[in-house]
Scaffold this active site. Structure first.
Site, PDB file in Angstrom:
ATOM      1  N   ILE A  42       0.839  -1.196   0.000  1.00 16.28           N
ATOM      2  CA  ILE A  42       0.000   0.000   0.000  1.00 16.28           C
ATOM      3  C   ILE A  42       0.881   1.256   0.000  1.00 16.28           C
ATOM      4  CG2 ILE A  42      -0.205   0.149   2.524  1.00 16.28           C
ATOM      5  CD1 ILE A  42      -3.161   0.705   2.163  1.00 16.28           C
TER       6      ILE A  42
ATOM      7  N   ASP B 213      -4.152  -2.413  -1.912  1.00 14.58           N
ATOM      8  CA  ASP B 213      -4.683  -2.372  -0.552  1.00 14.58           C
ATOM      9  C   ASP B 213      -5.473  -3.666  -0.361  1.00 14.58           C
ATOM     10  OD1 ASP B 213      -6.151  -1.966   1.715  1.00 14.58           O
ATOM     11  OD2 ASP B 213      -6.945   0.005   1.124  1.00 14.58           O
TER      12      ASP B 213
ATOM     13  N   SER C 231       2.672 -16.333  12.851  1.00 16.59           N
ATOM     14  CA  SER C 231       3.552 -15.851  13.928  1.00 16.59           C
ATOM     15  C   SER C 231       3.546 -16.814  15.099  1.00 16.59           C
ATOM     16  CB  SER C 231       3.058 -14.477  14.392  1.00 16.59           C
ATOM     17  OG  SER C 231       3.673 -14.132  15.624  1.00 16.59           O
ATOM     18  N   ASN C 232       4.657 -16.797  15.815  1.00 15.53           N
ATOM     19  CA  ASN C 232       4.737 -17.568  17.066  1.00 15.53           C
ATOM     20  C   ASN C 232       3.656 -17.131  18.053  1.00 15.53           C
ATOM     21  OD1 ASN C 232       6.189 -15.832  19.433  1.00 15.53           O
ATOM     22  ND2 ASN C 232       6.868 -15.110  17.438  1.00 15.53           N
TER      23      ASN C 232
ATOM     24  N   TYR D 209      -3.529  -9.835  17.881  1.00 18.60           N
ATOM     25  CA  TYR D 209      -2.648 -10.129  16.743  1.00 18.60           C
ATOM     26  C   TYR D 209      -2.480 -11.647  16.581  1.00 18.60           C
ATOM     27  CZ  TYR D 209       1.913 -10.572  14.408  1.00 18.60           C
ATOM     28  OH  TYR D 209       2.943 -10.938  13.575  1.00 18.60           O
TER      29      TYR D 209
ATOM     30  N   SER E 151      11.362 -14.049  15.942  1.00 13.88           N
ATOM     31  CA  SER E 151      11.764 -12.643  16.053  1.00 13.88           C
ATOM     32  C   SER E 151      12.675 -12.282  14.886  1.00 13.88           C
ATOM     33  CB  SER E 151      12.474 -12.397  17.385  1.00 13.88           C
ATOM     34  OG  SER E 151      11.625 -12.767  18.450  1.00 13.88           O
TER      35      SER E 151
ATOM     36  N   ARG F 201      14.813 -12.965  25.153  1.00 12.34           N
ATOM     37  CA  ARG F 201      13.931 -13.943  24.496  1.00 12.34           C
ATOM     38  C   ARG F 201      14.359 -14.248  23.061  1.00 12.34           C
ATOM     39  NH1 ARG F 201       9.672 -12.627  21.386  1.00 12.34           N
ATOM     40  NH2 ARG F 201       8.178 -14.301  20.879  1.00 12.34           N
TER      41      ARG F 201
HETATM   42  C1  15L Z   1       5.883 -11.162  15.610  1.00  8.74           C
HETATM   43  O1  15L Z   1       5.066 -11.892  15.066  1.00  8.74           O
HETATM   44  C2  15L Z   1       5.839  -9.688  15.362  1.00  8.74           C
HETATM   45  O2  15L Z   1       5.548  -9.376  14.017  1.00  8.74           O
HETATM   46  C3  15L Z   1       7.109  -8.998  15.776  1.00  8.74           C
HETATM   47  O3  15L Z   1       6.815  -7.628  15.899  1.00  8.74           O
HETATM   48  C4  15L Z   1       7.654  -9.555  17.092  1.00  8.74           C
HETATM   49  O4  15L Z   1       6.698  -9.334  18.086  1.00  8.74           O
HETATM   50  C5  15L Z   1       7.900 -11.041  16.937  1.00  8.74           C
HETATM   51  O5  15L Z   1       6.718 -11.684  16.559  1.00  8.74           O
HETATM   52  C6  15L Z   1       8.457 -11.703  18.218  1.00  8.74           C
HETATM   53  O6  15L Z   1       7.800 -12.593  18.754  1.00  8.74           O
HETATM   54  O7  15L Z   1       9.537 -11.304  18.658  1.00  8.74           O
END
Ligand code: 15L
Length: 268
Positions: A32, A48, A108-109, A133, A162, A173
């Protein structure tokens, strides 16, 4: 050359993938926001993901979509819903309608953040999102499962750890959760090129000595991570306070701690 559409190509991960995938594929780079102008085998497009009609044109002739676009961390429900729920659906659906064969989804984790860190986790653990999120990433993975089973799309969900813009861990971490830039590129390439998979969840993590995510699926795709956050351990530990006690209990770390009003003893 395969044609790869990257959504969110102007973001932190997108820019690294743009450089790392260059020359291997024809890249259609969608964002975008404004991006650097197109080089050889590149097309730069503005799109978008909250506007489905805009996605139709950019899916044309695409072999694989690498879907990175979205809100990259915790935010208001409205923003998460618009971009990571509705937007994610729009991308999967536009890809299906265009006959795209494969989707590589940036999960994501934080989809599994409330699992306890003292236990290794793999791709089979149940979802335990640690944030709105994280919930949106659970949704994206569920959508991936649906589009694989119902529509025969080949789908990989990368539960990214990360990823740091400066390519080094900067908090304790991260010594477990860090993924280097070149490992991120390699993992994405394996997800794009692995010959035949139906649906797979892989962890986006480097070969960290402190890693707590079991990554057999990624290895099966041929992923051999090159980097280990441990090389930065002394510096990271010397320049940071120890992690908060609650934060340190869970894989999602700070993602769990934010707005936390629960009882850690009840989170087994
Ligand atoms: C993620 O999914 C995020 O996009 C990033 O901003 C960090 O929070 C990362 O994980 C993390 O767990 O370090």
């Amino acid at each position: 050359m395969k044609r790869i559409l990257i959504t969110g190509a102007g973001g932190q991960i997108g820019r690294v993938l743009r450089a790392g995938l260059a020359g291997h594929y024809a890249l259609r780079l969608a964002d975008i926001a404004p991006q650097a102008s197109a080089g050889e085998h590149e097309e730069v497009v503005t799109a978008d993901i909250t506007r489905p009609e805009a996605l139709r044109a950019i899916m044309e002739g695409v072999d694989t979509v690498v879907h990175l676009a979205g809100i990259p961390d915790e935010d208001t429900w409205q923003k998460i819903r618009d971009m990571n729920i509705d937007g994610c659906y729009n991308v999967f659906e536009a890809a299906r309608q265009a006959g795209v064969k494969r989707m590589v989804f940036a999960s994501s984790n934080h989809a599994v953040g409330f699992h306890r860190r003292d236990r290794m986790i793999d791709d089979t653990v149940m979802f335990r999102p640690d944030s709105r999120y994280g919930v949106s990433k659970v949704f994206g993975e569920a959508l991936g499962r649906l589009y694989a089973d119902k529509y025969g799309m080949s789908v990989a969900c990368m539960r990214i750890g990360s990823f740091r813009p400066d390519d080094r861990p900067s908090a304790p971490r991260h010594l477990a959760s860090w993924i280097s830039h070149r490992d991120m590129v390699q993992l994405t390439r394996r997800c794009i090129d692995a010959p035949d998979y139906h649906f797979v969840v892989v962890y986006g993590v480097s070969d960290n000595a402190r890693n707590r995510w079991s990554n057999a699926n990624a290895r099966a795709l041929g992923y051999v991570p090159q980097d280990d956050g441990e090389t930065h351990a002394a510096e990271v530990l010397a320049s940071n306070p120890p992690e908060d006690e609650t934060e340190a209990l869970f894989h999602g770390g700070f993602g769990c701690l934010r707005e936390f009003a629960g009882n850690p003893d009840r989170i087994d």
